[in-house]
Design an enzyme around this catalytic site. Structure first.
Site, PDB file in Angstrom:
ATOM      1  N   MET A  79       0.827  -1.201   0.000  1.00  0.00           N
ATOM      2  CA  MET A  79       0.000   0.000   0.000  1.00  0.00           C
ATOM      3  C   MET A  79       0.871   1.264   0.000  1.00  0.00           C
ATOM      4  SD  MET A  79      -2.946  -1.178   2.719  1.00  0.00           S
ATOM      5  CE  MET A  79      -3.905   0.323   2.528  1.00  0.00           C
ATOM      6  N   HIS A  80       0.221   2.394  -0.241  1.00  0.00           N
ATOM      7  CA  HIS A  80       0.761   3.752  -0.037  1.00  0.00           C
ATOM      8  C   HIS A  80       1.775   4.214  -1.082  1.00  0.00           C
ATOM      9  CE1 HIS A  80      -1.101   3.064   3.802  1.00  0.00           C
ATOM     10  NE2 HIS A  80      -0.138   2.288   4.238  1.00  0.00           N
ATOM     11  N   ASP A 236      -2.734  -5.017   0.560  1.00  0.00           N
ATOM     12  CA  ASP A 236      -2.251  -6.329   0.994  1.00  0.00           C
ATOM     13  C   ASP A 236      -2.874  -6.806   2.298  1.00  0.00           C
ATOM     14  OD1 ASP A 236      -0.909  -4.389   2.463  1.00  0.00           O
ATOM     15  OD2 ASP A 236       1.101  -5.097   1.956  1.00  0.00           O
TER      16      ASP A 236
END
Length: 506
Positions: A79-80, A236
């Site tokens: 992520m991110h 995830d």
């Protein structure tokens, strides 16, 4: 047949799931992380695609008949990360990843520019999130910022390669700090605070909905049927939750991988930014979740194994298992902040520490301290979730660290919770992605999102829990006492030239 693709930090993993929800096969391809400067963490998107192609080739060669029957693909991933594309959908620079800490100054700027941030996004501004990265880019690479036509998350960049479509979904988008998490839609106000608009964001669908279709020419090259759907997918951790059947309020798990995550499902949006708790959308409509996140977990054991010269982690764990209870309770203390920390400290300058070393400290004792330090950091995360009103009695344990029964029991004792280790502990996110592909194809959620059978159940030992409490309190006190020194150590100040003469000669 359903294919799950999980784009991790260290590898791309593929998993084939049949109509009976049985895992047919898996394949993976490794990835490398680049740290060109202190606090930076980057990867080239092209490397993600090359790794995906290698894993596809391996799985297709191993299971040609099953591969040809794939009807839908689900995506999950780290992520991110900020994948920045120009007007021709070409990456402008390497992707800035979740564990990149360069934008710590921009976090304070975002909090000032967007006073509604906590209420809307439900999270503190942290360097790992996507929005501060774009503020950093605007300040330090303004020419590139001016050319940004689209911002995609890592798994959604893979979707673009698969389908030509720019689409995301709420569980991953919640980690950007641009999402109205309660409404599960982009926030125009938060985007504007970063100099961006909705036009630069991907379209949003739910995780279990069809988002796009595999490009016909790619399907032909990969030996797939002409029409293969792509589910919305999930970040995830949300995908891992689907993989272990954590779908109802109170269901949860601990992921003991490179980072450490404590994830609990909620029936509504429950933010607690004051304790650096993440409040995100889950991968099912009408569900949210909270997470505490530590940036170094199983990676701490990996680091110490190399540091102390053990042949491998299994050898070190075998030595630790020989220690008696009295030895363990007299071991050093370990702060596991090797890459800064999120929950509950939100401190990019937090650093690791082995405290209490003596001439008699053997590597087994220090190794135990590493396991215990990670368990104590998870206990801090659990306290933060409980402060936000989240209740939990039992957690599943997934990730590479779940292989150690010693570590699982230590976590159960530190948290005073039952810890269940699923039989498919390492399939998490890829399995969840494949399950989301099945849901997008119309499968029954009750049948698909079943919890796997437990391979082991670790009940907490109440007596050992009490014996650990003094060590836990010292663990917490160490960070409080050293926080300022950690920041100074991370950014040392050079001695002014006019003071060099004040330093006595040796």
């Amino acid at each position: 047949m359903f294919l799950g693709i999980d784009l991790g930090t260290s590898e791309v993993k593929l998993l084939l799931l049949d109509d009976a929800q049985l895992v047919v096969g898996q394949a993976s391809a490794p990835l490398q992380l680049s740290r060109p400067q202190p606090l930076w963490a980057e990867q080239q998107p092209a490397d993600w695609w090359a790794a995906t192609e290698r894993a596809v080739a391996a799985l297709r060669e191993r299971l040609p008949q099953a591969w040809s029957q794939v009807r839908a693909i689900g995506l999950s991933g780290q992520m991110h990360g900020a994948v920045l594309l120009d007007a021709d959908d070409r990456p402008l620079r390497p992707a800035i990843l979740w564990n990149d800490g360069r934008s710590h100054a921009e976090c304070a700027e975002l909090e000032r520019l967007a006073p509604m941030l906590h209420a809307v996004a439900g999270n503190l501004a942290m360097p790992g999130f996507t929005a501060p990265k774009l503020l950093w880019l605007r300040r330090h690479e303004p020419a590139l910022f001016a050319r940004v036509a689209s911002v995609l998350l890592p798994k959604d960049w893979l979707r673009l390669q698969l389908s030509g479509a720019k689409v995301s979904e709420p569980s991953d988008a919640a980690g950007t700090l641009w999402l109205d998490v309660a409404a599960r839609d982009w926030s125009d106000e938060l985007l504007a605070a970063c100099g961006l608009t909705r036009a630069q964001m991907p379209r949003l669908v739910e995780s279990n909905a069809i988002s796009a279709w595999v490009r016909p020419e790619l399907a032909a090259r990969w030996g797939l049927r002409a029409e293969v759907a792509i589910a919305g997918g999930a970040g995830d951790n949300a995908a891992s939750a689907i993989g272990i059947g954590a779908t109802e309020p109170g269901d949860g798990f601990i992921s003991l991988g490179t980072s450490g995550v404590l994830f609990v499902v909620n029936e509504r949006f429950r933010p607690n930014p004051a304790s650096a708790v993440h409040a995100f959308c889950h991968a099912l409509p009408g569900r949210w979740h909270q997470m505490s996140v530590m940036l170094s977990a199983a990676s701490c054991l990996r680091w110490f194994t190399q540091f102390c010269g053990a042949a491998n982690e299994a050898e070190l764990l075998a030595e630790i298992e020989q220690l008696g209870t009295a030895e363990r309770l007299a071991a050093p203390l370990f702060l596991p902040y090797l890459a800064g920390e999120r929950t509950p400290h939100n401190d990019p300058f937090a650093s690791g520490l082995l405290f209490g070393l003596t001439a008699g400290t053997r590597r087994a004792l220090a190794g135990y301290a590493v396991l215990e330090g990670v368990a104590f950091a998870l206990a801090d995360g659990l306290d933060a979730l409980r402060a936000a009103g989240t209740g939990v009695q039992r957690l599943s344990l997934v990730g590479g660290g779940a292989r150690s029964a010693l570590w699982a029991q230590l976590i159960a004792d530190a948290l005073n919770l039952e810890i269940a280790v699923p039989g498919s502990a390492e399939a998490g996110a890829a399995l969840g992605a494949a399950r989301l592909a099945a849901l997008a194809s119309g499968a029954d959620p009750q049948r698909v999102c079943r919890a796997p059978a437990s391979a082991a159940l670790h009940a907490p030992d109440p007596h050992h829990h009490l014996r650990l409490q003094p060590r836990l309190q010292r663990f917490r006190a160490l960070y409080r006492q050293l926080q300022g020194l950690m920041a100074e150590q991370a950014a040392p100040h050079p001695i002014p030239a006019d003071r060099l003469t004040e330093i006595p000669s040796p």
